[in-house]
Design an enzyme around this catalytic site. Structure first.
Site, mmCIF file in Angstrom:
data_model
loop_
_atom_site.group_PDB
_atom_site.id
_atom_site.type_symbol
_atom_site.label_atom_id
_atom_site.label_comp_id
_atom_site.label_asym_id
_atom_site.label_seq_id
_atom_site.Cartn_x
_atom_site.Cartn_y
_atom_site.Cartn_z
ATOM 1 C CG HIS A 200 -0.511 0.170 2.529
ATOM 2 N ND1 HIS A 200 -0.334 1.409 3.102
ATOM 3 C CD2 HIS A 200 -0.195 -0.734 3.487
ATOM 4 C CE1 HIS A 200 0.079 1.260 4.359
ATOM 5 N NE2 HIS A 200 0.181 -0.031 4.607
ATOM 6 C CG ASP A 217 2.164 0.985 8.124
ATOM 7 O OD1 ASP A 217 1.822 0.376 7.089
ATOM 8 O OD2 ASP A 217 1.388 1.210 9.062
ATOM 9 C CD GLU A 251 -3.255 -1.000 5.278
ATOM 10 O OE1 GLU A 251 -3.238 -2.015 5.996
ATOM 11 O OE2 GLU A 251 -2.881 0.129 5.676
ATOM 12 C CD GLU A 252 -1.965 2.856 7.407
ATOM 13 O OE1 GLU A 252 -2.742 2.392 8.285
ATOM 14 O OE2 GLU A 252 -0.752 2.598 7.382
ATOM 15 C CG ASP A 279 1.356 -3.323 5.357
ATOM 16 O OD1 ASP A 279 2.184 -2.464 5.697
ATOM 17 O OD2 ASP A 279 0.129 -3.197 5.554
ATOM 18 C CG HIS A 358 -0.163 4.096 12.227
ATOM 19 N ND1 HIS A 358 -1.018 3.138 12.750
ATOM 20 C CD2 HIS A 358 0.066 3.730 10.927
ATOM 21 C CE1 HIS A 358 -1.304 2.241 11.819
ATOM 22 N NE2 HIS A 358 -0.654 2.580 10.705
#
Length: 396
Positions: A200, A217, A251-252, A279, A358
């Site tokens: 992603h 990520d 994706e998130e 991922d 994140h």
């Protein structure tokens, strides 16, 4: 820019499904921005969400989705894909089988050409955008950079005859950022199967308006499969069965991009033989053994065993079984549609990079635990997956 207490926002919202889990204080902090230039995000937009552990979807606001993600609650946002999986039962009847690896010479001829520096250079640019959030201008800009990079690599490395058999397309969505689909056509006139390798391209901060370089990520997975693509086309890889490389948007946001793509393939009855998701491929936690995490839940068991065989045959590090839970990455969209899918991650799920993802600290220079050499192992795995399942039509 406006600022206010997030808890006040939450209390002003409608009754939330999150109350099913806990009533703890917001994990996002006391004061956060609720808008930022270049974002198209309505915190109160209603969304239909399939939560982990619940049979029926529930209505939530975007704000409540953000809260759920911050608390580690996994979900599909099914607002635009409520019919995904409606034909899944028909595919299980003719489920494909997966052979033992038997293209050793071809695979090794490619993986020997993969270069760590390409991973480093690509990720350096990919993480230079303030965020790759799917509803942001910089999220679109980063996606366009990747699209242009793929086109550049194709022109530079693929022989002209192979270029004629490669298509590079944007898959548009109702939000700003597109997904990217690259297809290398197969030579077979009898096999209509498709092999997919995915990652992603978006990133997020726990609070989306904040910076999110997204190195691990999923900048790492995105660059791992990009380097495998470069190596394959440079070698003149002409598969017998079509091979596609996918970079998914959003994706998130609840696997939005991959669900949309999988829904399109399902509606057209595309024969997806296998899908492999990459991922987070960079982190080797200090004090742990370097290994490939093979996800065993919400994946296809036969394809997972095949994937383990690829690691044993072609990688310099071992695999370890691990679990990540419901809808933890884009492979879950394909499994939901009834297609065989697998997911490999940088380590056991417990030892993966939970500390920095994140956040503004998801950078490749944050720690020596971030390893480009580890990323390269996943590039090798992607090459093996493509060649072993796509075959290789070599001219004599």
């Amino acid at each position: 820019m406006k600022f206010l207490a997030l808890l006040a926002l939450v209390s002003a919202a409608v009754a939330t499904p999150l109350s099913l889990y806990d009533n703890e204080q917001s994990v996002l902090g006391d004061v956060v921005p609720t808008e930022y230039p270049g974002f198209d995000l309505d915190l109160y937009e209603p969304r239909l969400v399939q939560l982990e552990g619940h049979e029926s979807p529930v209505m939530m606001t975007e704000l409540e989705k953000i809260q759920a993600k911050a608390r580690g609650i996994r979900f599909f946002d099914v607002t635009e894909t409520t019919d995904l999986g409606s034909r899944a039962q028909f595919r299980t009847v003719n489920k494909p089988s997966f052979p033992k690896p038997n293209h050793n010479e071809s695979v090794r001829s490619v993986i020997d050409t993969l270069e760590v520096q390409n991973l480093r250079d690509g990720l350096d640019k990919f993480t230079s955008f303030r965020t790759r959030y799917y509803r942001s201008d910089t999220g679109k800009q980063s996606q366009q950079w990747l699209l242009n990079k793929i086109s550049q690599l194709t022109k530079e490395y693929a022989p002209k005859a192979l270029q004629d058999n490669i298509s590079i397309k944007e898959f548009g969505h109702s939000w700003t950022q597109s997904s990217i689909i690259v297809r290398i056509n197969g030579t077979s006139t009898e096999d209509d199967g498709v092999v997919i390798l995915g990652a992603h391209l978006d990133s997020t901060n726990t609070w989306p308006f904040l910076p999110a370089p997204g190195a691990d990520d999923d900048g790492s997975g995105s660059m791992s499969i990009l380097e495998s693509y470069r190596g394959l086309i440079a070698a003149g890889f002409q598969p017998e069965r079509a091979v596609e490389f996918h970079w998914y948007s959003a994706e998130e946001g609840g696997l939005l991009g991959s669900q949309a793509v999988a829904r399109s393939y399902e509606a057209r009855d595309v024969n997806v033989v296998a899908m492999s998701q990459f991922d987070m491929t960079a982190w080797v936690k200090r004090g742990t053994r370097e290994q490939v995490g093979v996800i065993t839940d919400f994946t296809d068991s036969d394809l997972t065993e095949f994937n383990k065989n690829l690691v044993d045959t072609y990688l310099d590090i071992p695999w370890v079984e691990t679990k990540c839970g419901y809808a933890c990455s884009d492979h879950a969209s394909w499994l939901k549609a009834g297609y065989p899918s697998v997911f490999t991650i940088e380590s056991t799920f417990e030892a993966s990079n939970h500390q920095h993802i994140h956040s503004a600290n998801d950078r490749y220079d944050i720690s020596d635990e971030f390893s480009f050499e580890h990323m390269l192992e996943f590039s090798k795995l992607a090459v093996a997956f493509a060649v072993e399942l796509g075959g290789w039509s070599k001219s004599t």
